[in-house]
Motif scaffolding. Structure first.
Motif, PDB file in Angstrom:
ATOM      1  N   GLN A  30      33.828  -3.121 -15.630  1.00 27.54           N
ATOM      2  CA  GLN A  30      34.039  -4.003 -14.485  1.00 27.54           C
ATOM      3  C   GLN A  30      32.945  -3.810 -13.440  1.00 27.54           C
ATOM      4  OE1 GLN A  30      38.160  -4.070 -13.576  1.00 27.54           O
ATOM      5  NE2 GLN A  30      37.855  -4.907 -11.543  1.00 27.54           N
ATOM      6  N   ILE A  31      32.554  -2.572 -13.192  1.00 28.68           N
ATOM      7  CA  ILE A  31      31.488  -2.294 -12.234  1.00 28.68           C
ATOM      8  C   ILE A  31      30.154  -2.816 -12.757  1.00 28.68           C
ATOM      9  CG2 ILE A  31      30.132  -0.419 -11.210  1.00 28.68           C
ATOM     10  CD1 ILE A  31      32.836   1.054 -10.834  1.00 28.68           C
ATOM     11  N   LEU A  32      29.889  -2.633 -14.054  1.00 30.54           N
ATOM     12  CA  LEU A  32      28.651  -3.152 -14.631  1.00 30.54           C
ATOM     13  C   LEU A  32      28.596  -4.679 -14.561  1.00 30.54           C
ATOM     14  CD1 LEU A  32      28.206  -0.847 -17.747  1.00 30.54           C
ATOM     15  CD2 LEU A  32      26.832  -0.870 -15.654  1.00 30.54           C
ATOM     16  N   LEU A  33      29.721  -5.327 -14.827  1.00 24.22           N
ATOM     17  CA  LEU A  33      29.771  -6.783 -14.730  1.00 24.22           C
ATOM     18  C   LEU A  33      29.596  -7.242 -13.283  1.00 24.22           C
ATOM     19  CD1 LEU A  33      30.182  -9.334 -16.408  1.00 24.22           C
ATOM     20  CD2 LEU A  33      32.607  -9.154 -15.958  1.00 24.22           C
ATOM     21  N   GLY A  34      30.189  -6.504 -12.346  1.00 24.33           N
ATOM     22  CA  GLY A  34      30.005  -6.833 -10.934  1.00 24.33           C
ATOM     23  C   GLY A  34      28.552  -6.696 -10.513  1.00 24.33           C
ATOM     24  N   LEU A  35      27.886  -5.621 -10.960  1.00 21.42           N
ATOM     25  CA  LEU A  35      26.456  -5.453 -10.654  1.00 21.42           C
ATOM     26  C   LEU A  35      25.620  -6.553 -11.291  1.00 21.42           C
ATOM     27  CD1 LEU A  35      26.089  -1.577 -10.944  1.00 21.42           C
ATOM     28  CD2 LEU A  35      25.986  -2.976  -8.866  1.00 21.42           C
ATOM     29  N   PHE A  36      26.008  -6.989 -12.489  1.00 18.28           N
ATOM     30  CA  PHE A  36      25.293  -8.101 -13.122  1.00 18.28           C
ATOM     31  C   PHE A  36      25.404  -9.364 -12.279  1.00 18.28           C
ATOM     32  CE2 PHE A  36      25.638 -11.965 -15.674  1.00 18.28           C
ATOM     33  CZ  PHE A  36      24.351 -12.018 -16.185  1.00 18.28           C
ATOM     34  N   PHE A  37      26.616  -9.672 -11.809  1.00 19.46           N
ATOM     35  CA  PHE A  37      26.791 -10.879 -11.001  1.00 19.46           C
ATOM     36  C   PHE A  37      26.021 -10.783  -9.685  1.00 19.46           C
ATOM     37  CE2 PHE A  37      30.445 -12.123 -13.649  1.00 19.46           C
ATOM     38  CZ  PHE A  37      30.157 -13.471 -13.787  1.00 19.46           C
ATOM     39  N   ILE A  38      25.922  -9.581  -9.119  1.00 20.42           N
ATOM     40  CA  ILE A  38      25.205  -9.419  -7.857  1.00 20.42           C
ATOM     41  C   ILE A  38      23.700  -9.470  -8.060  1.00 20.42           C
ATOM     42  CG2 ILE A  38      24.720  -7.810  -5.979  1.00 20.42           C
ATOM     43  CD1 ILE A  38      27.619  -6.799  -6.316  1.00 20.42           C
ATOM     44  N   ILE A  39      23.184  -8.693  -9.000  1.00 15.04           N
ATOM     45  CA  ILE A  39      21.738  -8.515  -9.134  1.00 15.04           C
ATOM     46  C   ILE A  39      21.091  -9.595  -9.993  1.00 15.04           C
ATOM     47  CG2 ILE A  39      19.959  -6.960 -10.019  1.00 15.04           C
ATOM     48  CD1 ILE A  39      21.879  -4.642  -9.296  1.00 15.04           C
ATOM     49  N   ALA A  40      21.660  -9.870 -11.150  1.00 17.14           N
ATOM     50  CA  ALA A  40      20.977 -10.748 -12.107  1.00 17.14           C
ATOM     51  C   ALA A  40      21.383 -12.211 -11.992  1.00 17.14           C
ATOM     52  CB  ALA A  40      21.248 -10.262 -13.524  1.00 17.14           C
ATOM     53  N   SER A  41      22.569 -12.484 -11.510  1.00 17.47           N
ATOM     54  CA  SER A  41      23.040 -13.862 -11.499  1.00 17.47           C
ATOM     55  C   SER A  41      23.005 -14.489 -10.105  1.00 17.47           C
ATOM     56  CB  SER A  41      24.453 -13.919 -12.065  1.00 17.47           C
ATOM     57  OG  SER A  41      24.883 -15.240 -12.184  1.00 17.47           O
ATOM     58  N   GLY A  42      23.653 -13.864  -9.144  1.00 14.23           N
ATOM     59  CA  GLY A  42      23.741 -14.461  -7.814  1.00 14.23           C
ATOM     60  C   GLY A  42      22.547 -14.177  -6.932  1.00 14.23           C
ATOM     61  N   GLY A  43      21.974 -12.987  -7.053  1.00 16.14           N
ATOM     62  CA  GLY A  43      20.851 -12.593  -6.209  1.00 16.14           C
ATOM     63  C   GLY A  43      19.648 -13.519  -6.294  1.00 16.14           C
ATOM     64  N   PRO A  44      19.172 -13.828  -7.497  1.00 15.90           N
ATOM     65  CA  PRO A  44      18.025 -14.740  -7.590  1.00 15.90           C
ATOM     66  C   PRO A  44      18.304 -16.133  -7.034  1.00 15.90           C
ATOM     67  CG  PRO A  44      18.295 -13.544  -9.638  1.00 15.90           C
ATOM     68  CD  PRO A  44      19.486 -13.224  -8.783  1.00 15.90           C
ATOM     69  N   VAL A  75      27.757 -13.563  -5.818  1.00 15.94           N
ATOM     70  CA  VAL A  75      27.586 -12.260  -5.171  1.00 15.94           C
ATOM     71  C   VAL A  75      28.932 -11.772  -4.613  1.00 15.94           C
ATOM     72  CG1 VAL A  75      26.519 -11.073  -3.220  1.00 15.94           C
ATOM     73  CG2 VAL A  75      25.134 -12.524  -4.689  1.00 15.94           C
ATOM     74  N   ALA A  76      29.682 -12.665  -3.969  1.00 15.55           N
ATOM     75  CA  ALA A  76      30.996 -12.277  -3.443  1.00 15.55           C
ATOM     76  C   ALA A  76      31.944 -11.883  -4.573  1.00 15.55           C
ATOM     77  CB  ALA A  76      31.593 -13.420  -2.632  1.00 15.55           C
ATOM     78  N   GLY A  77      31.904 -12.607  -5.690  1.00 18.65           N
ATOM     79  CA  GLY A  77      32.742 -12.250  -6.837  1.00 18.65           C
ATOM     80  C   GLY A  77      32.337 -10.928  -7.450  1.00 18.65           C
ATOM     81  N   GLY A  78      31.041 -10.650  -7.511  1.00 22.95           N
ATOM     82  CA  GLY A  78      30.574  -9.372  -8.037  1.00 22.95           C
ATOM     83  C   GLY A  78      31.018  -8.208  -7.171  1.00 22.95           C
ATOM     84  N   ILE A  79      30.969  -8.397  -5.861  1.00 18.93           N
ATOM     85  CA  ILE A  79      31.461  -7.358  -4.954  1.00 18.93           C
ATOM     86  C   ILE A  79      32.973  -7.223  -5.110  1.00 18.93           C
ATOM     87  CG2 ILE A  79      31.786  -6.750  -2.524  1.00 18.93           C
ATOM     88  CD1 ILE A  79      29.039  -8.117  -2.008  1.00 18.93           C
ATOM     89  N   GLY A  80      33.660  -8.347  -5.240  1.00 21.35           N
ATOM     90  CA  GLY A  80      35.110  -8.321  -5.405  1.00 21.35           C
ATOM     91  C   GLY A  80      35.562  -7.622  -6.674  1.00 21.35           C
ATOM     92  N   LEU A  81      34.758  -7.713  -7.736  1.00 19.54           N
ATOM     93  CA  LEU A  81      35.116  -7.017  -8.977  1.00 19.54           C
ATOM     94  C   LEU A  81      35.149  -5.507  -8.805  1.00 19.54           C
ATOM     95  CD1 LEU A  81      33.196  -8.913 -11.793  1.00 19.54           C
ATOM     96  CD2 LEU A  81      35.651  -8.820 -11.432  1.00 19.54           C
ATOM     97  N   MET A  82      34.391  -5.006  -7.842  1.00 20.11           N
ATOM     98  CA  MET A  82      34.318  -3.555  -7.649  1.00 20.11           C
ATOM     99  C   MET A  82      35.317  -3.040  -6.612  1.00 20.11           C
ATOM    100  SD  MET A  82      30.270  -2.881  -8.016  1.00 20.11           S
ATOM    101  CE  MET A  82      29.641  -4.319  -7.167  1.00 20.11           C
ATOM    102  N   VAL A  83      36.078  -3.935  -5.995  1.00 15.36           N
ATOM    103  CA  VAL A  83      37.097  -3.539  -5.015  1.00 15.36           C
ATOM    104  C   VAL A  83      38.465  -3.663  -5.694  1.00 15.36           C
ATOM    105  CG1 VAL A  83      38.129  -4.091  -2.785  1.00 15.36           C
ATOM    106  CG2 VAL A  83      35.670  -4.359  -3.120  1.00 15.36           C
ATOM    107  N   PRO A  84      39.179  -2.562  -5.865  1.00 15.93           N
ATOM    108  CA  PRO A  84      40.424  -2.603  -6.642  1.00 15.93           C
ATOM    109  C   PRO A  84      41.467  -3.602  -6.140  1.00 15.93           C
ATOM    110  CG  PRO A  84      39.766  -0.336  -6.274  1.00 15.93           C
ATOM    111  CD  PRO A  84      38.841  -1.192  -5.454  1.00 15.93           C
ATOM    112  N   VAL A  86      41.152  -6.558  -4.764  1.00 14.55           N
ATOM    113  CA  VAL A  86      40.856  -7.974  -4.974  1.00 14.55           C
ATOM    114  C   VAL A  86      40.179  -8.245  -6.314  1.00 14.55           C
ATOM    115  CG1 VAL A  86      40.725  -8.501  -2.513  1.00 14.55           C
ATOM    116  CG2 VAL A  86      38.667  -7.786  -3.735  1.00 14.55           C
ATOM    117  N   SER A  87      40.170  -7.254  -7.203  1.00 12.71           N
ATOM    118  CA  SER A  87      39.437  -7.433  -8.461  1.00 12.71           C
ATOM    119  C   SER A  87      40.041  -8.540  -9.335  1.00 12.71           C
ATOM    120  CB  SER A  87      39.363  -6.119  -9.231  1.00 12.71           C
ATOM    121  OG  SER A  87      40.643  -5.671  -9.573  1.00 12.71           O
ATOM    122  N   ALA A  88      41.343  -8.660  -9.365  1.00 10.04           N
ATOM    123  CA  ALA A  88      41.962  -9.711 -10.181  1.00 10.04           C
ATOM    124  C   ALA A  88      41.632 -11.093  -9.629  1.00 10.04           C
ATOM    125  CB  ALA A  88      43.471  -9.507 -10.241  1.00 10.04           C
ATOM    126  N   LEU A  89      41.696 -11.247  -8.323  1.00  9.47           N
ATOM    127  CA  LEU A  89      41.363 -12.528  -7.704  1.00  9.47           C
ATOM    128  C   LEU A  89      39.884 -12.864  -7.892  1.00  9.47           C
ATOM    129  CD1 LEU A  89      42.460 -14.853  -6.003  1.00  9.47           C
ATOM    130  CD2 LEU A  89      41.859 -13.543  -3.971  1.00  9.47           C
TER     131      LEU A  89
END
Length: 101
Positions: A30-44, A75-84, A86-89
């Motif tokens: 879940q943390i790796l997927l959140g980092l992917f959404f932040i760095i590789a998907s949403g960031g660019p 980016v908001a969803g990636g951060i949310g995945l790492m917060v217990p 709100v991770s489901a939402l």
């Protein structure tokens, strides 16, 4: 006089361990997927759109505002995945975003 039963203690540890291992593996993914959404998907999408719009506007097939909105949501969803709490939402929101994309 009581005697200690080492097998009873061992079996209790064995039954509790697989759940802990599974939980750690799932949180790691879940943390790796959140980092992917932040760095590789949403960031660019938040950094590059202005450069893309200036240099090659014909390559930008969606409106610039929509691209920035999608980047912010990812980016908001990636951060949310790492917060217990709100991770489901966050996972549900990212699933909807991915299906609609």
């Amino acid at each position: 006089m009581t005697t200690a039963n080492p097998t009873a203690d061992f079996s209790a540890d064995v039954t509790a361990r697989p759940g802990k291992v599974r939980n750690r593996v799932l949180w790691t993914l879940q943390i790796l997927l959140g980092l992917f959404f932040i760095i590789a998907s949403g960031g660019p999408k938040l950094v590059i759109p202005n450069t893309l719009a200036e240099n090659a506007p014909e390559n930008l097939t969606i409106p610039l505002g929509l691209l920035i909105f999608i980047g912010i949501v990812e980016v908001a969803g990636g951060i949310g995945l790492m917060v217990p709490r709100v991770s489901a939402l966050a996972a549900a929101g990212l699933s909807v975003l991915t299906v609609l994309a």
